[in-house]
Scaffold this motif. Sequence first.
Motif, short mmCIF file in Angstrom:
data_model
loop_
_atom_site.label_atom_id
_atom_site.label_comp_id
_atom_site.label_asym_id
_atom_site.label_seq_id
_atom_site.Cartn_x
_atom_site.Cartn_y
_atom_site.Cartn_z
N VAL A 1 41.68 50.86 45.69
CA VAL A 1 41.55 52.32 46.43
C VAL A 1 41.59 53.42 45.62
O VAL A 1 40.58 54.11 45.38
CB VAL A 1 42.53 52.42 47.55
CG1 VAL A 1 42.47 53.72 48.32
CG2 VAL A 1 42.36 51.30 48.53
N LEU A 2 42.58 53.67 44.82
CA LEU A 2 42.70 55.04 44.13
C LEU A 2 41.62 55.00 42.95
O LEU A 2 40.97 56.02 42.56
CB LEU A 2 44.06 55.10 43.47
CG LEU A 2 45.21 55.27 44.43
CD1 LEU A 2 46.56 55.71 43.80
CD2 LEU A 2 44.81 56.60 45.53
N ARG A 3 41.61 53.75 42.24
CA ARG A 3 40.51 53.70 41.19
C ARG A 3 39.04 54.14 41.77
O ARG A 3 38.20 54.69 41.35
CB ARG A 3 40.66 52.39 40.50
CG ARG A 3 39.60 52.12 39.32
CD ARG A 3 39.67 50.83 38.71
NE ARG A 3 40.71 50.92 37.83
CZ ARG A 3 40.90 49.93 36.89
NH1 ARG A 3 40.04 49.03 36.76
NH2 ARG A 3 41.83 50.14 36.22
N CYS A 4 38.75 53.42 42.84
CA CYS A 4 37.52 53.56 43.42
C CYS A 4 37.22 55.16 43.78
O CYS A 4 36.20 55.48 43.51
CB CYS A 4 37.28 52.86 44.58
SG CYS A 4 37.29 50.75 44.31
N GLY B 1 35.02 51.34 36.29
CA GLY B 1 35.55 50.46 37.50
C GLY B 1 35.85 49.00 37.37
O GLY B 1 36.51 48.32 38.13
N LEU B 2 35.41 48.29 36.38
CA LEU B 2 35.26 47.15 36.12
C LEU B 2 36.06 46.54 35.04
O LEU B 2 36.12 47.18 33.89
CB LEU B 2 34.00 46.53 35.99
CG LEU B 2 32.93 46.78 36.97
CD1 LEU B 2 31.49 46.03 36.75
CD2 LEU B 2 33.30 46.15 38.37
N ASN B 3 36.95 45.35 35.31
CA ASN B 3 37.71 44.97 34.06
C ASN B 3 36.90 44.25 33.18
O ASN B 3 35.63 43.93 33.38
CB ASN B 3 39.13 44.42 34.56
CG ASN B 3 38.58 43.12 35.48
OD1 ASN B 3 37.43 42.45 35.51
ND2 ASN B 3 39.27 42.88 36.49
N LYS B 4 37.50 43.47 32.16
CA LYS B 4 36.56 42.71 31.13
C LYS B 4 35.98 41.48 31.70
O LYS B 4 34.85 41.19 31.43
CB LYS B 4 37.67 42.47 29.87
CG LYS B 4 37.93 43.81 29.00
CD LYS B 4 38.78 43.13 28.19
CE LYS B 4 39.42 44.32 27.10
NZ LYS B 4 40.08 43.87 25.74
N GLU B 5 36.93 40.88 32.69
CA GLU B 5 36.29 39.81 33.10
C GLU B 5 35.14 39.92 33.82
O GLU B 5 33.96 39.17 34.09
CB GLU B 5 37.41 38.98 33.90
CG GLU B 5 36.99 37.66 34.59
CD GLU B 5 38.12 37.19 35.63
OE1 GLU B 5 37.65 36.31 36.34
OE2 GLU B 5 39.23 37.49 35.49
N GLU B 6 35.20 40.78 34.93
CA GLU B 6 34.17 41.17 35.87
C GLU B 6 32.74 42.00 35.00
O GLU B 6 31.67 41.41 35.44
CB GLU B 6 34.49 42.37 36.83
CG GLU B 6 35.79 42.05 37.57
CD GLU B 6 36.40 43.13 38.33
OE1 GLU B 6 37.17 42.77 39.23
OE2 GLU B 6 36.26 44.32 37.90
N MET C 1 30.45 50.63 35.37
CA MET C 1 30.63 49.79 34.27
C MET C 1 31.69 50.13 33.37
O MET C 1 32.52 49.47 33.04
CB MET C 1 29.45 49.62 33.52
CG MET C 1 28.24 48.87 34.27
SD MET C 1 28.73 47.09 34.48
CE MET C 1 28.77 46.82 32.66
N ALA C 2 31.98 51.50 33.00
CA ALA C 2 33.01 51.95 32.22
C ALA C 2 34.30 52.10 32.65
O ALA C 2 35.19 51.50 31.90
CB ALA C 2 32.22 53.37 31.41
#
Length: 352
Positions: free
Chosen positions: A284-287, A332-337, A329-330
């Motif tokens: 939530v907080l990251r989004c 919001g997403l982790n390496k796996e995603e 992309m920078a």
Amino acid sequence: MKSYATIGIIDVLLRFGVACLLYIINNDKLIVYGLAMFIVVAVDYSMYFLYCKKNFTECRFSFSKDASLYRSMLAFSGWNIFSSISMVLNGHVVGIILNMFFGPVINAARGISNQVNGAVSGFVSNFQVAVNPRIIQSYASNEMDVFYRLVNQSAKMSFFLLLVLVVPIWINIDVILKMWLGSVPQYAGDFCRIVFISSLINTFSLPLATAANANGNIRLFQTACGIFEIMNIPLSYVLLRYGCQPIAVYYLALTIVVITLFVRLFVLRRLIRFDVKRFLSSIVLRCIAIALTAFGGMYALSQVISNTNIGWLLLSVIMSILFTSSLIMALGLNKEEKYYLLNVLKTKLGRG
């Protein structure tokens, strides 16, 4: 999903055909529209019914003497119906209340905001439909690590998908409505903006509702959510009765969406030991931080770029999509995603 998408496309074509039909008939258009939409819904149901009957052996009518089975099914469906009725009452009764105080012009603005939001949110709803079976399957198989990961990732991805669509529309909504309608009802743009924010917050709740359904014990979950949905009706009346402007009803609805999200989270913590702290901090907080950056950056740019004509509007929309996608992309997403997404894009482009 291919069959589901095919039926969805047929549904859209049928509805478009109904709209075209209204231009060529001379009878009462409202009656014809109502009858035609009834036929469309009946055709949709028939397609789903026949597909399930053909492909799933368990989709057969049969009578059972197991009373406990009936009780559990009625309880599950009953609490879902209670929540659905609450949502329907909230949507329609608030419209009636607005009409009582401000007349049909405000209801026209409300209808426009709902129509725009429905068109945008439908994209995310289809994504969630694809994820829901896997969430339920992982819970039923007791794959709890997979279950929790799917709930978290689907909430995040749903938010980001909607964010990419919402940012350019939110920034340019006044221009878009002016080009679309010519004469824009008062408050229409403001209603759209607040409804978009509510929909973004509500994307966090979509996988949570699926998680509760997977558990099966939904009485507390649906009761709590239904009560808060219904509370919007008397509170909206009180606000308008004491002289508030119609925009206050939308801020109230946004507040209830936020409260309901927290209610869902804490009920799920009790039902399935859901990690609320992790969900709030990592999802939530990251989004929200990414959304604020996207909205703020594009709003600042919109003050520099004139978007009063179609050329500048298209430029603004393209820049908003690229900027928001880059942020996702920078940050919001982790390496796996990121790795998974890039592989999917490569596969699709390779096939193309």
